[in-house]
Design a protein around this motif. Structure first.
Motif, PDB file in Angstrom:
ATOM      1  N   SER A 132     -11.968   8.253 -12.756  1.00 12.67           N
ATOM      2  CA  SER A 132     -12.263   8.118 -11.330  1.00 12.67           C
ATOM      3  C   SER A 132     -10.958   7.965 -10.571  1.00 12.67           C
ATOM      4  O   SER A 132     -10.108   7.154 -10.951  1.00 12.67           O
ATOM      5  N   ILE A 133     -10.794   8.749  -9.513  1.00 14.55           N
ATOM      6  CA  ILE A 133      -9.625   8.625  -8.651  1.00 14.55           C
ATOM      7  C   ILE A 133     -10.055   7.916  -7.381  1.00 14.55           C
ATOM      8  O   ILE A 133     -10.935   8.400  -6.662  1.00 14.55           O
ATOM      9  N   VAL A 134      -9.460   6.774  -7.123  1.00 12.68           N
ATOM     10  CA  VAL A 134      -9.859   5.939  -5.985  1.00 12.68           C
ATOM     11  C   VAL A 134      -8.930   6.175  -4.795  1.00 12.68           C
ATOM     12  O   VAL A 134      -7.784   6.605  -4.947  1.00 12.68           O
ATOM     13  N   PHE A 135      -9.441   5.878  -3.611  1.00 13.41           N
ATOM     14  CA  PHE A 135      -8.613   5.925  -2.416  1.00 13.41           C
ATOM     15  C   PHE A 135      -7.511   4.868  -2.510  1.00 13.41           C
ATOM     16  O   PHE A 135      -7.778   3.698  -2.808  1.00 13.41           O
ATOM     17  N   TRP A 136      -6.295   5.268  -2.244  1.00 11.68           N
ATOM     18  CA  TRP A 136      -5.206   4.304  -2.136  1.00 11.68           C
ATOM     19  C   TRP A 136      -5.222   3.643  -0.765  1.00 11.68           C
ATOM     20  O   TRP A 136      -5.741   4.196   0.218  1.00 11.68           O
ATOM     21  N   THR A 137      -4.608   2.474  -0.704  1.00 10.20           N
ATOM     22  CA  THR A 137      -4.341   1.824   0.576  1.00 10.20           C
ATOM     23  C   THR A 137      -2.831   1.609   0.684  1.00 10.20           C
ATOM     24  O   THR A 137      -2.085   1.927  -0.255  1.00 10.20           O
ATOM     25  N   GLN A 138      -2.390   1.065   1.776  1.00 11.21           N
ATOM     26  CA  GLN A 138      -0.960   0.827   1.948  1.00 11.21           C
ATOM     27  C   GLN A 138      -0.433  -0.193   0.950  1.00 11.21           C
ATOM     28  O   GLN A 138       0.746  -0.153   0.577  1.00 11.21           O
ATOM     29  N   THR A 139      -1.302  -1.090   0.511  1.00 13.84           N
ATOM     30  CA  THR A 139      -0.854  -2.166  -0.381  1.00 13.84           C
ATOM     31  C   THR A 139      -1.409  -2.059  -1.801  1.00 13.84           C
ATOM     32  O   THR A 139      -1.086  -2.882  -2.655  1.00 13.84           O
ATOM     33  N   TRP A 140      -2.212  -1.058  -2.061  1.00 18.24           N
ATOM     34  CA  TRP A 140      -2.853  -0.936  -3.383  1.00 18.24           C
ATOM     35  C   TRP A 140      -2.850   0.524  -3.818  1.00 18.24           C
ATOM     36  O   TRP A 140      -3.559   1.350  -3.263  1.00 18.24           O
ATOM     37  N   GLN A 170     -16.847  -2.539   3.729  1.00 16.74           N
ATOM     38  CA  GLN A 170     -16.260  -3.404   4.738  1.00 16.74           C
ATOM     39  C   GLN A 170     -14.740  -3.420   4.608  1.00 16.74           C
ATOM     40  O   GLN A 170     -14.209  -3.322   3.499  1.00 16.74           O
ATOM     41  N   SER A 171     -14.052  -3.550   5.738  1.00 20.23           N
ATOM     42  CA  SER A 171     -12.610  -3.733   5.689  1.00 20.23           C
ATOM     43  C   SER A 171     -12.318  -5.115   5.126  1.00 20.23           C
ATOM     44  O   SER A 171     -13.179  -6.011   5.162  1.00 20.23           O
ATOM     45  N   LEU A 172     -11.109  -5.304   4.605  1.00 22.82           N
ATOM     46  CA  LEU A 172     -10.737  -6.604   4.044  1.00 22.82           C
ATOM     47  C   LEU A 172     -10.848  -7.698   5.115  1.00 22.82           C
ATOM     48  O   LEU A 172     -11.316  -8.806   4.845  1.00 22.82           O
ATOM     49  N   GLU A 173     -10.440  -7.355   6.325  1.00 19.69           N
ATOM     50  CA  GLU A 173     -10.486  -8.328   7.424  1.00 19.69           C
ATOM     51  C   GLU A 173     -11.921  -8.774   7.714  1.00 19.69           C
ATOM     52  O   GLU A 173     -12.206  -9.971   7.818  1.00 19.69           O
ATOM     53  N   ASN A 174     -12.829  -7.817   7.846  1.00 16.96           N
ATOM     54  CA  ASN A 174     -14.222  -8.162   8.132  1.00 16.96           C
ATOM     55  C   ASN A 174     -14.880  -8.881   6.962  1.00 16.96           C
ATOM     56  O   ASN A 174     -15.737  -9.746   7.147  1.00 16.96           O
ATOM     57  N   LEU A 175     -14.463  -8.501   5.742  1.00 17.87           N
ATOM     58  CA  LEU A 175     -15.005  -9.159   4.555  1.00 17.87           C
ATOM     59  C   LEU A 175     -14.610 -10.625   4.527  1.00 17.87           C
ATOM     60  O   LEU A 175     -15.429 -11.506   4.256  1.00 17.87           O
ATOM     61  N   GLU A 195      -2.781  15.054  -3.762  1.00 12.51           N
ATOM     62  CA  GLU A 195      -1.638  14.383  -3.137  1.00 12.51           C
ATOM     63  C   GLU A 195      -1.282  13.096  -3.880  1.00 12.51           C
ATOM     64  O   GLU A 195      -0.103  12.808  -4.126  1.00 12.51           O
ATOM     65  N   GLN A 196      -2.292  12.314  -4.233  1.00 15.54           N
ATOM     66  CA  GLN A 196      -2.030  11.066  -4.944  1.00 15.54           C
ATOM     67  C   GLN A 196      -1.439  11.337  -6.325  1.00 15.54           C
ATOM     68  O   GLN A 196      -0.510  10.650  -6.760  1.00 15.54           O
ATOM     69  N   LEU A 197      -1.955  12.348  -7.020  1.00 21.37           N
ATOM     70  CA  LEU A 197      -1.420  12.685  -8.341  1.00 21.37           C
ATOM     71  C   LEU A 197       0.030  13.164  -8.230  1.00 21.37           C
ATOM     72  O   LEU A 197       0.876  12.802  -9.062  1.00 21.37           O
TER      73      LEU A 197
END
Length: 289
Positions: A132-140, A170-175, A195-197
Motif C-alpha cells: 500500500s502506498i500512502v499519502f505523504w504529509t509534510q512531516t510524515w 479528519q485533519s490532525l488539528e480537528n482530531l 512521484e513519491q517513489l
C-alpha cells in the motif's frame, strides 16, 4: 446469519446472482464505504438492489461493530464490500466478532483488484507481496513500501501497489480538538504514487544504496478496473508521473522479470510503443526461457 457479499469492481450489475438474492431477503443491508468504491453511487445501488442501504463508515465498522451485528443471531444481515469481502483485514475482524458473539456467517465472493489486475497481461502467479502506498504529509514520509517493492524486485516478481484512499478523514488539528469536521475525499493517482517513489529513489541514491528500481523501471498504471472505461498504461516510472488516467480508483504495478508473453501483452498498452523494447533493455528486466 451475517452475510459478507462482494460487489465486484464495476457498477451495480457486478454483484453475483447469489449475492443479489441474499441482499433482497435480508433485514438490514450495510454498504462498507471506506476501503474502496464503485463507479456508481449509493442511490444507483439501492435502485438496482431494491433495498435501502445503510452506509458503514470506518468508525462504525471498527468501533461500533456491535451495531452491525445487532439481532444477527435471529435475522439475516448483509454487509456489502466493493471487490471481495476479504480484500481488507477489517472484514476478517468483523467475522471474528460475529463468531465470538455466536453468530453464523457466510461469504459470497466476487472479483477484486487482487485478481483483476491480470487484465494488463501480467500473470497472477508472478506477483509477490502486495503493498500500500500512502499519502505523504509534510512531516510524515514513510518509505516502508519501497523496501517491500525492493524485496519483490530482488526475487523477480511483480508488485501490485494499492493506492491510498482518504474518505471522511479528519485533519490532525480537528482530531486533537475533538471536532467532527472531515476533509474532502482524496484518492491517490498513479502520478502521485510515481512521484513519491521517485523521491525515495533519489534519497536512496544519495545514500549510496543499491537501487531496487530506477526512473526507467517499467510500470503499469491501471484505473477503474472492471468498469466500461477502465484504462491501462504501460510506461517507465518517470513517464508515469505525467500519464493522465482520469478518475479514480488507480493502482500501480512495478514489474519484475517477465515472460515473453507478458511482454507481448504489455505492448498492447504501451504509452510509447515505438520505444517499448528499448525500455525493456534499459530497465534490465529479463525474459523467462
Amino acid at each position: 446469519m451475517l452475510y459478507l457479499i462482494g460487489l465486484g469492481l464495476g457498477d451495480a450489475r457486478d454483484i453475483t446472482v447469489k449475492g443479489l438474492e441474499i441482499v433482497r431477503s435480508c433485514s438490514r443491508v450495510y454498504l462498507e464505504a471506506y476501503t474502496s468504491l464503485l463507479t456508481v453511487g449509493k442511490e444507483v445501488l439501492e435502485e438496482f438492489y431494491g433495498r435501502e442501504l445503510i452506509i458503514a463508515e470506518r468508525e462504525m465498522v471498527e468501533q461500533e461493530a456491535d451495531e452491525i451485528l445487532k439481532d444477527a443471531a435471529d435475522n439475516d444481515i448483509a454487509f456489502l464490500v466493493v471487490g471481495d469481502p476479504f480484500g481488507a483485514t477489517t472484514h476478517s475482524d468483523l467475522i471474528l466478532r460475529a463468531v465470538k458473539a455466536g453468530i453464523q456467517y457466510h461469504v459470497v465472493h466476487n472479483a477484486s483488484i487482487l485478481n483483476a489486475v491480470g487484465c494488463c497481461g501480467l500473470q497472477l502467479y508472478n506477483f509477490g507481496e502486495t503493498v500500500s502506498i500512502v499519502f505523504w504529509t509534510q512531516t510524515w514520509k514513510p518509505e516502508s513500501f519501497y523496501d517491500k517493492i525492493k524485496r519483490n524486485r530482488q526475487t523477480g516478481v511483480h508488485t501490485l501497489c494499492l493506492l491510498d484512499i482518504k474518505v471522511k478523514e479528519q485533519s490532525l488539528e480537528n482530531l486533537m480538538r475533538g471536532k467532527k469536521i472531515f476533509e474532502p475525499p482524496r484518492f491517490m493517482s498513479v502520478n502521485q504514487a510515481a512521484e513519491q517513489l521517485l523521491e525515495i529513489i533519489e534519497n536512496r541514491r544519495d545514500k549510496g544504496e543499491e537501487l531496487a528500481l530506477t526512473e526507467e523501471t517499467l510500470c503499469v498504471g491501471l484505473a477503474r478496473v472492471g468498469s466500461k472505461n477502465q484504462k491501462i498504461a504501460v510506461a517507465t516510472l518517470q513517464q508515469m508521473v505525467k500519464e493522465d488516467l482520469g478518475d479514480p480508483l488507480h493502482s500501480l504495478i512495478i514489474t519484475g522479470h517477465m515472460h515473453p508473453m507478458e511482454i507481448e501483452m504489455l505492448k498492447l498498452f504501451a504509452v510509447d510503443s515505438s520505444s517499448f523494447n528499448q525500455l525493456i533493455t534499459l530497465d534490465g528486466s529479463t525474459y523467462y526461457s
